[in-house]
Design an enzyme around this catalytic site. Structure first.
Site, mmCIF file in Angstrom:
data_model
loop_
_atom_site.group_PDB
_atom_site.id
_atom_site.type_symbol
_atom_site.label_atom_id
_atom_site.label_comp_id
_atom_site.label_asym_id
_atom_site.label_seq_id
_atom_site.Cartn_x
_atom_site.Cartn_y
_atom_site.Cartn_z
ATOM 1 N N LYS A 179 0.853 -1.188 0.000
ATOM 2 C CA LYS A 179 0.000 0.000 0.000
ATOM 3 C C LYS A 179 0.891 1.242 0.000
ATOM 4 O O LYS A 179 1.575 1.519 0.978
ATOM 5 C CB LYS A 179 -0.902 0.057 1.231
ATOM 6 C CG LYS A 179 -1.942 1.141 1.102
ATOM 7 C CD LYS A 179 -2.453 1.655 2.431
ATOM 8 C CE LYS A 179 -1.615 2.778 2.988
ATOM 9 N NZ LYS A 179 -1.586 4.022 2.205
ATOM 10 N N GLU A 254 10.239 0.868 10.228
ATOM 11 C CA GLU A 254 11.174 1.994 10.087
ATOM 12 C C GLU A 254 10.373 3.235 10.448
ATOM 13 O O GLU A 254 9.530 3.673 9.661
ATOM 14 C CB GLU A 254 11.665 2.121 8.638
ATOM 15 C CG GLU A 254 12.420 0.927 8.115
ATOM 16 C CD GLU A 254 13.787 0.762 8.747
ATOM 17 O OE1 GLU A 254 14.264 1.692 9.416
ATOM 18 O OE2 GLU A 254 14.360 -0.320 8.580
ATOM 19 N N CYS A 288 13.552 10.836 7.226
ATOM 20 C CA CYS A 288 13.669 10.427 8.622
ATOM 21 C C CYS A 288 15.118 10.479 9.091
ATOM 22 O O CYS A 288 15.377 10.578 10.282
ATOM 23 C CB CYS A 288 13.089 9.030 8.818
ATOM 24 S SG CYS A 288 13.740 7.850 7.656
ATOM 25 N N GLU A 389 10.102 15.606 15.209
ATOM 26 C CA GLU A 389 10.689 15.571 13.872
ATOM 27 C C GLU A 389 10.199 16.800 13.106
ATOM 28 O O GLU A 389 8.997 17.051 13.041
ATOM 29 C CB GLU A 389 10.188 14.294 13.180
ATOM 30 C CG GLU A 389 11.232 13.631 12.367
ATOM 31 C CD GLU A 389 10.759 12.308 11.775
ATOM 32 O OE1 GLU A 389 9.658 11.822 12.117
ATOM 33 O OE2 GLU A 389 11.513 11.763 10.968
HETATM 34 P P1 ADP Z 1 3.695 10.377 7.221
HETATM 35 O O1 ADP Z 1 3.516 11.279 8.388
HETATM 36 O O2 ADP Z 1 5.075 10.269 6.708
HETATM 37 O O3 ADP Z 1 2.681 10.544 6.142
HETATM 38 P P2 ADP Z 1 2.257 8.100 8.182
HETATM 39 O O4 ADP Z 1 2.722 7.153 9.220
HETATM 40 O O5 ADP Z 1 1.048 8.913 8.460
HETATM 41 O O6 ADP Z 1 3.533 8.962 7.849
HETATM 42 O O7 ADP Z 1 2.009 7.350 6.807
HETATM 43 C C1 ADP Z 1 2.854 6.339 6.320
HETATM 44 C C2 ADP Z 1 2.009 5.304 5.621
HETATM 45 O O8 ADP Z 1 1.111 4.733 6.571
HETATM 46 C C3 ADP Z 1 1.139 5.852 4.493
HETATM 47 O O9 ADP Z 1 1.091 4.892 3.458
HETATM 48 C C4 ADP Z 1 -0.199 5.992 5.157
HETATM 49 O O10 ADP Z 1 -1.277 5.912 4.261
HETATM 50 C C5 ADP Z 1 -0.198 4.784 6.070
HETATM 51 N N1 ADP Z 1 -1.158 4.862 7.192
HETATM 52 C C6 ADP Z 1 -1.548 5.944 7.891
HETATM 53 N N2 ADP Z 1 -2.441 5.594 8.846
HETATM 54 C C7 ADP Z 1 -2.626 4.250 8.746
HETATM 55 C C8 ADP Z 1 -3.429 3.277 9.438
HETATM 56 N N3 ADP Z 1 -4.217 3.624 10.442
HETATM 57 N N4 ADP Z 1 -3.349 1.988 9.041
HETATM 58 C C9 ADP Z 1 -2.535 1.623 8.027
HETATM 59 N N5 ADP Z 1 -1.766 2.490 7.347
HETATM 60 C C10 ADP Z 1 -1.799 3.788 7.685
#
Ligand code: ADP
Length: 488
Positions: A179, A254, A288, A389
């Site tokens: 995803k 990560e 990161c 961050e």
């Molecule tokens: P960033 O702040 O770098 O966008 P996130 O952790 O929010 O980092 O997002 C990283 C990935 O995790 C993206 O692909 C996002 O769609 C996914 N993501 C965010 N929330 C969820 C969730 N509740 N379950 C699964 N994937 C998620």
């Protein structure tokens, strides 16, 4: 095989074919430099994810039993495809993520290199013949692929992040459902297209674009998915770890970083400033491993601050597809607001602004989400940026006096991804490097990544490693065969 929809309307890829969302929903991908709509992609959810897992589970038995050398042939073919399309995909990365073309080209080099390296390394997934304490028995271990893997990645390194997970997983015989982030789905789809074009068996590598929560829940809730590999925020990592507990899935994480860069007075000052500027403004600070806190020994502070501010002020900011642009936009409005709030907090608490400190809105820049390369000094540990961050092009300088003091400050965060030490003394580099609570230390150099090298953090920065031999182990189980024999 080729994309069936028009270029601006893409489909996702699973089971060896292009698919719309089962309910037909779509969402837009936006160019952060211009706010233009780049294309529409399927807004998949639980049913789409289940269908992709079905495909990955159906492909697993045959793919995992192929000799590694045969899998390597498939992966090299995909690498050749990606290599041939390197320039076009780099452009897609820049259009969708914003980083300058030169950075996207570097990212593509890592994509291709990771595939080649793991295609070879999986041929060396050796087990062992263990000296046995008992007669008439022999002990041996074999390495087996974990199974179907779910991968969730962020937007900031949208192509290389795929391959850091997919290359080792596929090379050892796992299949994968990926995803991508909702900000960069098209990049993931053009990379997946290269696998299709290389005739990778259907279901081995699948991409579901769409809604994070239902897709995440489906990956976690399906017993057939034996591992989750995630890169992203610590907050989401925590949610996924909890979800993985249900079926005791393996995980690699990560997560966030808050890297210190430490400049001692005996360092090569120009080289250190070059390195810190390159690291800090890479991808507009949206990495990161970027230097989040720059500790400068008091006697060299003013010179470092002056040189860094001059470097920042001279950076050409703009649309990453344009010649000479050294820094692109932030990913979206929300990112701009967060950076502005963090800079505001630091300034209210006494930080001094040397350059930048505002959104850029002159001319075409007004269309995108650009923030000026910024340098702040007089930073202190009680400011938000010391703990959080930044994820923006803001270099923050802290003064220090002694080695002891700076090691304590550097370690005083819940994160532990990377750190950078600049010194002319090898003894000091090793002494400090050994005491920093991180997974990676750059010494007089900020280039800590390579297909061959283990990348990852400790503390709340993550679990496991990507890259190198360690990155392959994340996708392998060790099975013991205890053989009862008549050996006399
Ligand atoms: P960033 O702040 O770098 O966008 P996130 O952790 O929010 O980092 O997002 C990283 C990935 O995790 C993206 O692909 C996002 O769609 C996914 N993501 C965010 N929330 C969820 C969730 N509740 N379950 C699964 N994937 C998620």
């Amino acid at each position: 095989m080729s994309q069936l929809a028009t270029p601006s309307e893409r489909k996702m890829i699973y089971g060896g074919d292009w698919r719309p969302a089962l309910d037909g929903a779509t969402f837009e991908s936006i160019n952060p430099a211009t706010s233009a709509v780049l294309g529409r992609v399927p807004n998949g959810g639980s049913d789409d994810t289940k269908a992709a897992i079905d495909a990955a589970a159906a492909a697993f038995p045959k793919w995992s039993r192929l000799p590694a050398a045969q899998r390597a042939i498939h992966l090299r073919r995909a690498a050749d495809r990606l290599d041939a399309q390197r320039e076009a995909i780099a452009r897609t990365i820049t259009l969708e993520e914003g980083k300058p073309l030169a950075e996207s080209r570097n990212e593509m080099r890592l994509v291709v290199d990771s595939l080649h390296w793991y295609a070879e390394e999986a041929r060396r997934a050796y087990g062992a013949w263990i000296p046995d304490p008992m007669p008439n028995r022999r002990l041996l271990t074999i390495r087996e692929p974990v199974g179907v893997c779910g991968a969730i990645i962020p937007w900031n390194v949208p192509a290389a992040m795929i391959m850091r997970k997919a290359a080792p997983a596929l090379a050892v015989g796992c299949t994968m459902v990926l995803k991508p982030a909702e900000q960069t789905p098209i990049t993931a789809l053009v990379v997946a297209e290269a696998f299709l074009q290389a005739d990778l068996p259907p279901g081995v590598f699948n991409v579901v674009t769409g809604d994070p929560e239902p897709i995440g829940k489906s990956l976690l809730g399906d017993e057939r998915v034996r591992k989750i590999s995630f890169t992203g925020s610590t907050a989401v990592g925590r949610i996924l770890l909890r979800g993985a507990a249900e079926h005791i899935k393996r995980v690699s994480m990560e997560l966030g970083g808050n890297a210190p860069a430490i400049l001692f007075e005996d360092c090569d000052l120009d080289k250190a400033v070059d390195n810190v500027a390159a690291l800090k403004f890479l991808n507009a600070g949206q990495a990161c491993i970027t230097a989040n806190r720059i500790y400068v020994q008091r006697s060299i502070h003013d010179r470092v601050a002056g040189k860094l501010a001059a470097r920042a002020a001279a950076l050409k900011v703009g649309d990453g597809t344009r010649d000479g642009v050294a820094m692109g936009p932030l990913i979206e409005e929300e990112a701009l607001s967060k950076v502005a709030a963090l800079v505001g907090d630091a300034r209210e608490r006494g930080a001094s602004l040397l350059t930048g400190g505002a959104r850029l809105v002159e001319g075409d820049l007004a269309k995108g989400t650009f923030y000026a390369p910024t340098v702040l000094t007089d930073m202190r540990g009680d400011m938000r940026m010391a703990k959080e961050e930044i994820f923006g092009p803001v270099a923050t300088l802290y003064r220090f006096d002694t080695e002891e003091e700076v090691i304590a400050a550097a370690n005083d965060v819940p994160y532990g991804l990377s750190a950078y030490v600049f010194t002319g003394s090898m003894s000091r580099a090793v002494r400090v490097g050994e005491r920093l609570e991180v997974g990676m230390v750059g010494v007089n150099d900020i280039r800590i990544g390579a297909a061959e090298a283990p990348f990852g953090g400790i503390k709340q920065s993550g679990l496991g490693r990507e890259g190198g031999r360690e990155g392959m182990d994340e996708y392998l189980e060790t099975k013991l065969l205890a053989l009862g024999l008549e050996l006399g």
